[in-house]
Motif scaffolding. Structure first.
Motif, PDB file in Angstrom:
ATOM      1  N   ARG A  21     -14.438  -6.635   4.288  1.00 32.66           N
ATOM      2  CA  ARG A  21     -14.132  -7.571   5.371  1.00 32.66           C
ATOM      3  C   ARG A  21     -14.877  -7.237   6.660  1.00 32.66           C
ATOM      4  O   ARG A  21     -14.988  -8.068   7.551  1.00 32.66           O
ATOM      5  CB  ARG A  21     -12.634  -7.538   5.631  1.00 32.66           C
ATOM      6  N   PHE A  22     -15.366  -6.041   6.746  1.00 26.92           N
ATOM      7  CA  PHE A  22     -16.046  -5.627   7.976  1.00 26.92           C
ATOM      8  C   PHE A  22     -17.560  -5.831   7.865  1.00 26.92           C
ATOM      9  O   PHE A  22     -18.296  -5.624   8.817  1.00 26.92           O
ATOM     10  CB  PHE A  22     -15.711  -4.153   8.253  1.00 26.92           C
ATOM     11  N   ASN A  23     -18.034  -6.267   6.685  1.00 23.88           N
ATOM     12  CA  ASN A  23     -19.488  -6.218   6.472  1.00 23.88           C
ATOM     13  C   ASN A  23     -20.357  -7.002   7.460  1.00 23.88           C
ATOM     14  O   ASN A  23     -21.427  -6.522   7.821  1.00 23.88           O
ATOM     15  CB  ASN A  23     -19.837  -6.502   4.991  1.00 23.88           C
ATOM     16  N   PRO A  24     -19.924  -8.189   7.966  1.00 21.60           N
ATOM     17  CA  PRO A  24     -20.829  -8.872   8.897  1.00 21.60           C
ATOM     18  C   PRO A  24     -21.044  -8.123  10.215  1.00 21.60           C
ATOM     19  O   PRO A  24     -21.955  -8.447  10.977  1.00 21.60           O
ATOM     20  CB  PRO A  24     -20.143 -10.215   9.158  1.00 21.60           C
ATOM     21  N   ARG A  25     -20.187  -7.153  10.505  1.00 24.20           N
ATOM     22  CA  ARG A  25     -20.293  -6.469  11.795  1.00 24.20           C
ATOM     23  C   ARG A  25     -20.580  -4.981  11.634  1.00 24.20           C
ATOM     24  O   ARG A  25     -20.611  -4.248  12.622  1.00 24.20           O
ATOM     25  CB  ARG A  25     -18.978  -6.628  12.566  1.00 24.20           C
ATOM     26  N   ASP A  44     -20.536  -7.970  -1.782  1.00 22.79           N
ATOM     27  CA  ASP A  44     -19.849  -8.677  -2.864  1.00 22.79           C
ATOM     28  C   ASP A  44     -18.643  -7.971  -3.469  1.00 22.79           C
ATOM     29  O   ASP A  44     -17.899  -8.583  -4.216  1.00 22.79           O
ATOM     30  CB  ASP A  44     -20.830  -9.153  -3.950  1.00 22.79           C
ATOM     31  N   LYS A  45     -18.442  -6.703  -3.168  1.00 22.99           N
ATOM     32  CA  LYS A  45     -17.234  -6.069  -3.706  1.00 22.99           C
ATOM     33  C   LYS A  45     -16.378  -5.498  -2.589  1.00 22.99           C
ATOM     34  O   LYS A  45     -16.862  -4.781  -1.723  1.00 22.99           O
ATOM     35  CB  LYS A  45     -17.617  -4.961  -4.698  1.00 22.99           C
ATOM     36  N   GLU A  46     -15.095  -5.825  -2.641  1.00 26.75           N
ATOM     37  CA  GLU A  46     -14.201  -5.321  -1.598  1.00 26.75           C
ATOM     38  C   GLU A  46     -13.821  -3.876  -1.916  1.00 26.75           C
ATOM     39  O   GLU A  46     -13.398  -3.576  -3.028  1.00 26.75           O
ATOM     40  CB  GLU A  46     -12.952  -6.213  -1.535  1.00 26.75           C
ATOM     41  N   PRO A  47     -13.973  -2.963  -0.964  1.00 27.48           N
ATOM     42  CA  PRO A  47     -13.542  -1.584  -1.217  1.00 27.48           C
ATOM     43  C   PRO A  47     -12.014  -1.545  -1.241  1.00 27.48           C
ATOM     44  O   PRO A  47     -11.376  -1.630  -0.192  1.00 27.48           O
ATOM     45  CB  PRO A  47     -14.113  -0.803  -0.034  1.00 27.48           C
ATOM     46  N   PHE A  54      -9.564   0.665  -2.030  1.00 31.61           N
ATOM     47  CA  PHE A  54      -8.996   1.984  -2.265  1.00 31.61           C
ATOM     48  C   PHE A  54      -8.725   2.661  -0.927  1.00 31.61           C
ATOM     49  O   PHE A  54      -9.107   2.153   0.124  1.00 31.61           O
ATOM     50  CB  PHE A  54      -9.967   2.829  -3.104  1.00 31.61           C
ATOM     51  N   GLY A  55      -8.040   3.790  -0.966  1.00 29.35           N
ATOM     52  CA  GLY A  55      -7.752   4.538   0.254  1.00 29.35           C
ATOM     53  C   GLY A  55      -8.223   5.954   0.105  1.00 29.35           C
ATOM     54  O   GLY A  55      -8.766   6.273  -0.951  1.00 29.35           O
ATOM     55  N   PRO A  56      -8.019   6.808   1.056  1.00 27.79           N
ATOM     56  CA  PRO A  56      -7.466   6.514   2.385  1.00 27.79           C
ATOM     57  C   PRO A  56      -8.464   5.823   3.306  1.00 27.79           C
ATOM     58  O   PRO A  56      -8.080   5.332   4.354  1.00 27.79           O
ATOM     59  CB  PRO A  56      -7.114   7.913   2.921  1.00 27.79           C
ATOM     60  N   VAL A  57      -9.734   5.774   2.916  1.00 27.12           N
ATOM     61  CA  VAL A  57     -10.716   5.083   3.742  1.00 27.12           C
ATOM     62  C   VAL A  57     -11.322   3.966   2.904  1.00 27.12           C
ATOM     63  O   VAL A  57     -12.046   4.234   1.939  1.00 27.12           O
ATOM     64  CB  VAL A  57     -11.825   6.054   4.217  1.00 27.12           C
ATOM     65  N   ALA A  58     -11.011   2.734   3.226  1.00 24.73           N
ATOM     66  CA  ALA A  58     -11.482   1.600   2.432  1.00 24.73           C
ATOM     67  C   ALA A  58     -12.899   1.225   2.828  1.00 24.73           C
ATOM     68  O   ALA A  58     -13.137   0.258   3.545  1.00 24.73           O
ATOM     69  CB  ALA A  58     -10.530   0.421   2.595  1.00 24.73           C
ATOM     70  N   CYS A  59     -13.841   2.042   2.354  1.00 25.29           N
ATOM     71  CA  CYS A  59     -15.238   1.818   2.701  1.00 25.29           C
ATOM     72  C   CYS A  59     -16.075   2.398   1.574  1.00 25.29           C
ATOM     73  O   CYS A  59     -15.768   3.493   1.072  1.00 25.29           O
ATOM     74  CB  CYS A  59     -15.555   2.532   4.015  1.00 25.29           C
ATOM     75  N   GLU A  69     -15.895   6.276  -1.072  1.00 23.00           N
ATOM     76  CA  GLU A  69     -15.207   6.014  -2.320  1.00 23.00           C
ATOM     77  C   GLU A  69     -14.703   7.325  -2.900  1.00 23.00           C
ATOM     78  O   GLU A  69     -15.459   8.280  -3.045  1.00 23.00           O
ATOM     79  CB  GLU A  69     -16.200   5.368  -3.295  1.00 23.00           C
ATOM     80  N   PRO A  70     -13.395   7.387  -3.230  1.00 22.76           N
ATOM     81  CA  PRO A  70     -12.900   8.640  -3.812  1.00 22.76           C
ATOM     82  C   PRO A  70     -13.453   8.812  -5.221  1.00 22.76           C
ATOM     83  O   PRO A  70     -13.663   7.827  -5.917  1.00 22.76           O
ATOM     84  CB  PRO A  70     -11.383   8.450  -3.848  1.00 22.76           C
TER      85      PRO A  70
END
Ligand SMILES: Nc1ncnc2c1ncn2[C@@H]1O[C@H](COP(=O)(O)OP(=O)(O)OP(=O)(O)O)[C@@H](O)[C@H]1O
Ligand SMILES: Nc1ncnc2c1ncn2[C@@H]1O[C@H](COP(=O)(O)OP(=O)(O)OP(=O)(O)O)[C@@H](O)[C@H]1O
Ligand code: SF4
Ligand SMILES: [Mg+2]
Ligand SMILES: [Mg+2]
Lengths: 271, 302
Positions: free
Chosen positions: B272-276, B286-289, B291-296, B300-301
C-alpha cells in the motif's frame, strides 16, 4: 494587511480571562502563539472576530489596517469575518456545519465574497481540498463532515478558512490532529501563502517544533498575559521568561537542537 | 494472556451513493495487561475506526476482536460499561455530555467502579486542574482543559482497557508528559491495558512499551518502543520519524512524503505504500507484504 491587538482585556461574568494582551500581525508573517493550557490563546483569537462567549466584557483595541474592530457594527464585522479575516477554530466541529456537505461549506461564502460563479467556485473548492492534502478531493467535495477522520476534518476547516482568500488568518491549533508528514504539507501551504500572497497568520500552537518550523515571531502566554515576544530564533534559543524556559526544558533533549552555551547533555527520560 | 486481541480486522464505512471505504483493511494488534501500546500513523489511516470497533461502536466486517477471551460485538455503551473498556474520544465533546456539570459526569465513572473514597475534585486535581472546576459545564473550558476532563472521567471508571484517541493533543509539552505519565501509571499499576493513539511521537515514546505503526488500514510495523525509535525498519516509519519538526528555532520545514495521500476507497495494488516509497521494487507493485512484524518486502521473515 496588519492586525494590531493592544491592551486587550476580557472578562467573563466578572472573572478576568485576559489581562491586557498586545500582539501584532504583519503581512507575510506567521506570528506563533504558545502558552499554558487555559492561558487565553483561544479567547484572544475569538475576541478579534467578536465571537466571545455570552456575558463577556472586552476592552482595549483590535485594529485591522488601522480600522478598529471592537466597536464595529455587527453587520460590518460579519463582512470582515470570513472576508478579510478568517479563523480556524481549535475544535473543527465549530468550523464545520454537520448537516452540510463540505463542498457547500467551501463554496457558500466564496461566491458572495469573491463574486465568482458556481462552476468556478466548485473548481476552486476542489483545488483547495487537494491543497490541504485531502485524498480523492473530487469525491470528498460531496461528503459530510462526519464521513472524514478527525485530522481530515481539521484540514477541511483550514480549507474553509482559506476559501475567500483572507488577508489575515487566525489558526487555533490547526495541526493537532495531523501526523507529522501531513502536518509538514499543511505548514508548507501556510508558509507559501504568507510568502507569495502576503497572508498574515496568527498560529496558536503548543507544539514548539511546529513553531520553530514556520513562525517568524513568537509570543508566549500565561495566565491571560503575553509574557514574552520576540523573533523565533531568539525566543526558542534564548528564552527570557522562566515559563518559556520551562516549556523548552520539558522537551526530551534529543528533540532539541544544541543551544548556545549548553552542551548536548544527555538525560534519560525515565525516573 | 493478552487482554485485547485484534485479529485481521476489516472495518468498512458504507454510506448511500458513496464508494465503500475500507478504513481498516486487515489489521492485527495485541495489548497485554499492564501494557501500553502506542498506535501512530497517517491522518485518515483508520486509527479511530479501529479504536471504535474495539469499543463495539463500529461493526466488524471481517476478522475478530477479543477482549479478555470474549468476542467484542457491537452492543454499544451498556456492554462497554460491563466489559470495562473506556475510550477517550478524539473529539472531547463525544466523551462529555454538554449539559451536565463535569463533576457529575466524573461521579458517574466513580459509581461504575464502585469507588466511594475518591471524589471528582480529587480526579480533577490529578489531571492538573483546579478542584472547583467540578461545578462547571464542558463549554466553559479551554480545549486542553476539556481534554483532561474527558480523561478524568474515563479514569474514574477504572477500566481494564483504556483507549485514548489523541487524548492530550491540545496540551503543552510539560502538561502532556504529566498527564500521559499519569495515564500510564494508572494503567500499569492496576494491570489494565492502554491503547494510546497519538500523532505526538515524543509522547508515545515517553509512555508506550510497544509502538504499532499504521498505514492505510494496516499495521505496517510493530516493535518495542526503544527499538522502533532507534531503528525504524519500514520505510513509512522512517519517513514518519524523519518528519518530526525540531524545536531548534531554525525555521526548517520538515519533509513531506512524496506523492498524494492515498484514498482508502481506492488503495494501490501490492504494497500500500509503494507509490510513495523511496525503496520501491518490482515485487512491491503486485504482491502485498502480508506478514509481520514489518510488513515490507525488504524485511520478509525467513
Ligand atoms: N465560557 C466560558 N466561561 C468561563 N470561563 C471560560 C469559558 N471559556 C473558557 N473559559 C476560561 O478562560 C480561560 C482561557 O481559555 P482559552 O480557551 O482562551 O485557553 P487556551 O489558552 O486556548 O487553552 P488551551 O491551550 O487549553 O486551548 C480558561 O481558564 C478557561 O477555563
Ligand atoms: N462515517 C464514515 N463514512 C465514510 N468514511 C468514513 C467515515 N468515518 C471515517 N471514514 C473514513 O475512514 C478513513 C479512516 O478514518 P479514521 O477516522 O479511522 O482515521 P484516523 O486514522 O483516526 O485519522 P485521524 O488521525 O485524522 O483522526 C478515512 O479515510 C475517513 O475518511
Ligand atoms: S514493500 Fe516495497 S514499497 Fe512497500 S514499503 Fe517495503 S520497499 Fe517500500
Ligand atoms: Mg485553546
Ligand atoms: Mg482519528
Amino acid at each position: 494587511m496588519t492586525l494590531d491587538i493592544t491592551g486587550l482585556k476580557v472578562s467573563i461574568r466578572g472573572k478576568a480571562i485576559l489581562g491586557g494582551v498586545d500582539l501584532s500581525l504583519r503581512e507575510g508573517q506567521v506570528h506563533g502563539l504558545a502558552g499554558e493550557s487555559g492561558s487565553g490563546k483561544t479567547m484572544t483569537g475569538l475576541a478579534v472576530l467578536g465571537l466571545l462567549p455570552h456575558g463577556s466584557q472586552v476592552t482595549g483595541s483590535v485594529t485591522l489596517g488601522g480600522r478598529e474592530l471592537l466597536t464595529l457594527a455587527p453587520k460590518e464585522l460579519n463582512e470582515v469575518r470570513g472576508g478579510q479575516v478568517a479563523m480556524v477554530f481549535q475544535d473543527p466541529a465549530t468550523s464545520l456545519h454537520p448537516m452540510l456537505t463540505v463542498g457547500r461549506q467551501l463554496t457558500e461564502h466564496m461566491r458572495h465574497h469573491l463574486r465568482i460563479d458556481k462552476r468556478e467556485a466548485r473548481r476552486r473548492a476542489v483545488e483547495l481540498l487537494g491543497k490541504v492534502r485531502i485524498p480523492g478531493a473530487e469525491e470528498a467535495y460531496g461528503r459530510f463532515p462526519h464521513q472524514f477522520s478527525g485530522g481530515m476534518r481539521q484540514r477541511v476547516a483550514i480549507a474553509v478558512a482559506l476559501a475567500c482568500s483572507p488577508k489575515v488568518l487566525i489558526a487555533d491549533e490547526p495541526t493537532t490532529a495531523l501526523d507529522v508528514t501531513v502536518q509538514a504539507g499543511v505548514l508548507r501551504l501556510l508558509r507559501g501563502l504568507c510568502d507569495e500572497l502576503g497572508l498574515a497568520v496568527l498560529l496558536v500552537t503548543h507544539d514548539l517544533g511546529v513553531m520553530s518550523a514556520v513562525a517568524d515571531e513568537v509570543s508566549v502566554m500565561k495566565d491571560g498575559l503575553v509574557v514574552e515576544t520576540g523573533p523565533r530564533e531568539r525566543v526558542l534559543r534564548e528564552p527570557a521568561h522562566a515559563y518559556t524556559r520551562s516549556l523548552l526544558d520539558s522537551l526530551p533533549d534529543s528533540e532539541r537542537g544544541p543551544r548556545p552555551g549548553t552542551r548536548g547533555d544527555i538525560r534519560t527520560e525515565e525516573s | 494472556m493478552t487482554l485485547l486481541a485484534v485479529d485481521d480486522l476489516v472495518v468498512e464505512h458504507r454510506s448511500p451513493g458513496r464508494p465503500v471505504v475500507r478504513a481498516v483493511a486487515g489489521a492485527s494488534l495485541e495489548v497485554g495487561p499492564g501494557e501500553v501500546v502506542g498506535l501512530v500513523g497517517e491522518s485518515g489511516c483508520g486509527k479511530s475506526t479501529l479504536a471504535r470497533a474495539v469499543c463495539g461502536l463500529n461493526p466488524v466486517t471481517e476478522g475478530s476482536i477479543t477482549f479478555d477471551g470474549q468476542p467484542v460485538t457491537p452492543l454499544g455503551l451498556r456492554r462497554r460499561k460491563l466489559t470495562g473498556i473506556q475510550m477517550v474520544f478524539q473529539d472531547p465533546y463525544a466523551s462529555l455530555n454538554p449539559r451536565r456539570r463535569v463533576g457529575d459526569q466524573i461521579a458517574d465513572g466513580l459509581r461504575t467502579s464502585g469507588d466511594t473514597t475518591t471524589t471528582p475534585a480529587d480526579l480533577l486535581e490529578r489531571v492538573g486542574l483546579p478542584r472547583d472546576f467540578a461545578g462547571r459545564h464542558p463549554h466553559e473550558f479551554s480545549g486542553g482543559q476539556r481534554q483532561r476532563i474527558a480523561i478524568a472521567r474515563a479514569l474514574a471508571a477504572r477500566p481494564r482497557l483504556l483507549i485514548g484517541d489523541e487524548p492530550i493533543s491540545a496540551l503543552d509539552a510539560s502538561a502532556q508528559s504529566k498527564v500521559a505519565t499519569l495515564m500510564r501509571d494508572l494503567a500499569v499499576s492496576s494491570g489494565a491495558g492502554l491503547l494510546f493513539i497519538s500523532h505526538d511521537l515524543s509522547v508515545v515514546r515517553l509512555i508506550a512499551d510497544r509502538i504499532a505503526v499504521m498505514y492505510l488500514g494496516r499495521i505496517v510495523e510493530v516493535g518495542g518502543t526503544a527499538e522502533v525509535w532507534a531503528n525504524p525498519r519500514h520505510p513509512y516509519t522512517q519517513a514518519l520519524l524523519g518528519a518530526i519538526p525540531k524545536p531548534d528555532g531554525l525555521g526548517v520545514l520538515p519533509a513531506e512524503l512524496p506523492g498524494d495521500v492515498p484514498d482508502p476507497a481506492d488503495p494501490p495494488p501490492g504494497c500500500r505504500f509503494n507509490p510513495r516509497c523511496p525503496m520501491v521494487m518490482d515485487v512491491c507493485r503486485d504482491k502485498e507484504p502480508d506478514f509481520g512484524p514489518v510488513a515490507c518486502w525488504l524485511h520478509e521473515p525467513r
